[in-house]
Motif scaffolding. Sequence first.
Motif, PDB file in Angstrom:
ATOM      1  N   ARG A 239       0.847  -1.194   0.000  1.00 45.09           N
ATOM      2  CA  ARG A 239       0.000   0.000   0.000  1.00 45.09           C
ATOM      3  C   ARG A 239       0.881   1.243   0.000  1.00 45.09           C
ATOM      4  O   ARG A 239       1.975   1.249   0.569  1.00 45.09           O
ATOM      5  N   PHE A 240       0.370   2.298  -0.612  1.00 42.53           N
ATOM      6  CA  PHE A 240       1.067   3.583  -0.592  1.00 42.53           C
ATOM      7  C   PHE A 240       0.343   4.547   0.325  1.00 42.53           C
ATOM      8  O   PHE A 240      -0.896   4.530   0.420  1.00 42.53           O
ATOM      9  N   SER A 241       1.106   5.388   1.010  1.00 40.66           N
ATOM     10  CA  SER A 241       0.496   6.431   1.830  1.00 40.66           C
ATOM     11  C   SER A 241      -0.278   7.378   0.919  1.00 40.66           C
ATOM     12  O   SER A 241       0.013   7.481  -0.278  1.00 40.66           O
ATOM     13  N   PRO A 242      -1.277   8.080   1.443  1.00 36.88           N
ATOM     14  CA  PRO A 242      -2.103   8.943   0.590  1.00 36.88           C
ATOM     15  C   PRO A 242      -1.317   9.968  -0.211  1.00 36.88           C
ATOM     16  O   PRO A 242      -1.724  10.327  -1.323  1.00 36.88           O
ATOM     17  N   ASP A 243      -0.193  10.436   0.325  1.00 37.77           N
ATOM     18  CA  ASP A 243       0.612  11.416  -0.414  1.00 37.77           C
ATOM     19  C   ASP A 243       1.642  10.761  -1.330  1.00 37.77           C
ATOM     20  O   ASP A 243       2.397  11.453  -2.022  1.00 37.77           O
ATOM     21  N   GLY A 244       1.702   9.429  -1.330  1.00 42.07           N
ATOM     22  CA  GLY A 244       2.610   8.709  -2.202  1.00 42.07           C
ATOM     23  C   GLY A 244       4.054   8.693  -1.759  1.00 42.07           C
ATOM     24  O   GLY A 244       4.912   8.141  -2.456  1.00 42.07           O
ATOM     25  N   ARG A 245       4.355   9.257  -0.577  1.00 42.10           N
ATOM     26  CA  ARG A 245       5.751   9.373  -0.132  1.00 42.10           C
ATOM     27  C   ARG A 245       6.295   8.092   0.478  1.00 42.10           C
ATOM     28  O   ARG A 245       7.520   7.914   0.579  1.00 42.10           O
ATOM     29  N   PHE A 246       5.395   7.194   0.904  1.00 36.70           N
ATOM     30  CA  PHE A 246       5.832   5.970   1.570  1.00 36.70           C
ATOM     31  C   PHE A 246       5.088   4.758   1.008  1.00 36.70           C
ATOM     32  O   PHE A 246       3.925   4.871   0.596  1.00 36.70           O
ATOM     33  N   ALA A 247       5.780   3.621   1.012  1.00 35.66           N
ATOM     34  CA  ALA A 247       5.161   2.334   0.711  1.00 35.66           C
ATOM     35  C   ALA A 247       5.127   1.522   2.002  1.00 35.66           C
ATOM     36  O   ALA A 247       6.131   1.466   2.729  1.00 35.66           O
ATOM     37  N   LEU A 248       3.990   0.925   2.285  1.00 32.76           N
ATOM     38  CA  LEU A 248       3.815   0.147   3.506  1.00 32.76           C
ATOM     39  C   LEU A 248       3.502  -1.297   3.139  1.00 32.76           C
ATOM     40  O   LEU A 248       2.602  -1.554   2.333  1.00 32.76           O
ATOM     41  N   VAL A 249       4.250  -2.220   3.746  1.00 31.20           N
ATOM     42  CA  VAL A 249       4.143  -3.637   3.394  1.00 31.20           C
ATOM     43  C   VAL A 249       3.934  -4.469   4.652  1.00 31.20           C
ATOM     44  O   VAL A 249       4.899  -4.770   5.369  1.00 31.20           O
ATOM     45  N   PRO A 250       2.693  -4.846   4.961  1.00 29.43           N
ATOM     46  CA  PRO A 250       2.456  -5.743   6.094  1.00 29.43           C
ATOM     47  C   PRO A 250       3.160  -7.081   5.873  1.00 29.43           C
ATOM     48  O   PRO A 250       3.115  -7.643   4.768  1.00 29.43           O
ATOM     49  N   ASP A 251       3.806  -7.595   6.929  1.00 28.92           N
ATOM     50  CA  ASP A 251       4.546  -8.846   6.837  1.00 28.92           C
ATOM     51  C   ASP A 251       4.049  -9.804   7.912  1.00 28.92           C
ATOM     52  O   ASP A 251       4.213  -9.560   9.104  1.00 28.92           O
ATOM     53  N   LEU A 252       3.442 -10.902   7.465  1.00 27.12           N
ATOM     54  CA  LEU A 252       2.848 -11.868   8.392  1.00 27.12           C
ATOM     55  C   LEU A 252       3.905 -12.519   9.277  1.00 27.12           C
ATOM     56  O   LEU A 252       3.668 -12.767  10.467  1.00 27.12           O
ATOM     57  N   GLY A 253       5.062 -12.809   8.709  1.00 30.75           N
ATOM     58  CA  GLY A 253       6.101 -13.490   9.470  1.00 30.75           C
ATOM     59  C   GLY A 253       6.827 -12.608  10.457  1.00 30.75           C
ATOM     60  O   GLY A 253       7.327 -13.083  11.482  1.00 30.75           O
ATOM     61  N   LEU A 254       6.896 -11.302  10.164  1.00 26.30           N
ATOM     62  CA  LEU A 254       7.632 -10.368  11.022  1.00 26.30           C
ATOM     63  C   LEU A 254       6.756  -9.671  12.052  1.00 26.30           C
ATOM     64  O   LEU A 254       7.262  -8.912  12.888  1.00 26.30           O
ATOM     65  N   ASP A 255       5.436  -9.898  11.994  1.00 27.98           N
ATOM     66  CA  ASP A 255       4.501  -9.235  12.915  1.00 27.98           C
ATOM     67  C   ASP A 255       4.659  -7.716  12.873  1.00 27.98           C
ATOM     68  O   ASP A 255       4.892  -7.054  13.899  1.00 27.98           O
ATOM     69  N   GLY A 256       4.514  -7.162  11.693  1.00 27.45           N
ATOM     70  CA  GLY A 256       4.572  -5.713  11.584  1.00 27.45           C
ATOM     71  C   GLY A 256       4.476  -5.247  10.148  1.00 27.45           C
ATOM     72  O   GLY A 256       4.300  -6.044   9.217  1.00 27.45           O
ATOM     73  N   ILE A 257       4.590  -3.939   9.971  1.00 27.26           N
ATOM     74  CA  ILE A 257       4.519  -3.315   8.657  1.00 27.26           C
ATOM     75  C   ILE A 257       5.884  -2.713   8.335  1.00 27.26           C
ATOM     76  O   ILE A 257       6.375  -1.841   9.057  1.00 27.26           O
TER      77      ILE A 257
END
Length: 381
Positions: A175-193
Motif C-alpha cells: 500500500r502507498f500512503s495517501p501522499d505517495g511518499r511511503f510504501a507500507l508492506v504488512p509482513d505476516l512473518g515479522l509481525d509488523g509493517i
Amino acid sequence: MINVNKRLVPLAAAVCGLAVPLRAEKLDVYFGTGGAPSKGIYRSTFDTQTGKLGPAELAAEIGAPGFLALHPDGDKLYAVADGEGGQGVTGYRIGRGGALQAFTAAPTGDGQGCHIEVHPSRRFLLTAQYGGGSVALFPLDAEGRLGPAALQEHPGPGTGVVASRQKEPHPHCCRFSPDGRFALVPDLGLDGIMVYRVDAAAPAIVRHGFIPAPPGSGPRHMRFSTDGRFIYLLNELSLAVSAYAWDAEAGTARLLATVPTLSEEAKAGEVHNSAAEIVSHPSGRFLYASNRGNDTVTVFRADPATAALELAQVQPVRGAFPRNINLSPCGNWLLAAGADSGTVAVHQVDPATGRLTYQTRNIIQVPAPICILFVSPPNNL
C-alpha cells in the motif's frame, strides 16, 4: 510533490450519482483467480443502481492471476500471474466491452506475487512475494510497460510466535500512503509493517522504518482511513484489526487499539479460522473485514476522529472461504468472493449504519475468485 491523478475522482462521483442526476451505471468487474478450474481473469458487469451482477466470462487466459491492480489512468490493469517469462506481472489494456489485451510482462525473479499496487505517479508498481519474502519494484514507462524488477528482501528470521507460519518473513500486501511518499508492506512473518520511503523519480524504495503489530498476530492486509490519518491493519492469524495513528510527515505510526473480528465462541466452532481482506467505506465511518472458516464479513463502525472501532454486524458471505471482498466505488454495495465455493455474492450497504443485507439470488459463479476489481468502462471516461 508527487503528481496524483485527479481524473478518477469526478468519475467516481458520477458513477455514484453524486455529481450528476442518479441513473444506472454499468461498471466492469474483474476477478483474479487461483487454482483449478480457473483459466485466468474473469469479467462481469455491475449495475450500480440495482446492484445486479451479471454472469462472469473469461476475459484473459493466464495462469494463476491472483491479485489485480488498476493503473491510475483507469485504462490498464496488472495481474500477478504465471505469464511470459515465468511468475511475475502481466499488464493488460482495457478495451471497449471490457476486453483485455496483454501488452507487457516481466518476471519478479523471486516467485509468485500475492499482492500488487501501482504508485499514483504511474512510474512504478510494487508486488509482495509471500513465499520469497520480498517486495519487487517494476518501473513503468509512459505507456505503462514494465521494466525489470528490483527486489527488496525482508530481513529474517520471522518472530516464530506461531511456529508453523512465522519462521521467516512473509510480505503480504503493498500500500502507498495517501501522499505517495511511503510504501507500507504488512509482513505476516515479522509481525509488523515494513515502511519504505519512495523516490518516484528514480524510481526506487528505501527502507525507512518498521511498525510493530501485536506478537503472533500475523499482519496481512491494510487500509488507510479516508482522510489518511489512520491505518487499519488486518491480522490474519489473530483475526483482529489493529488501528494506528499515522504521522504522514515522519512516516511512522502509533498503535491505538486492537479489536477482534470474531468472538472466541465463533472461532471455536470452526476447524480453521483466518482473516483475509479489509476495506474502508468511502464515508470513513465503516470498516469491513472477511473471516475465512467462519465465512463471514465483520462490519465495524469507525469513529472518523479517533479510529475507534465498534462491532456492528457479523454477516454470512453466502459462500465459502472469503479471501477477498470489495466495495463498489460509491460504497452502496459489497461483493464477497468465496474462493472455495466459486461464487461472488452481492450485499447491499445501509448508508446510515453500514450493515449488510444479502441480495437474494444475486450470486454468480466464478472459478476460485480471490480478487475483485471495479473498473469504469473506457467509454465512460
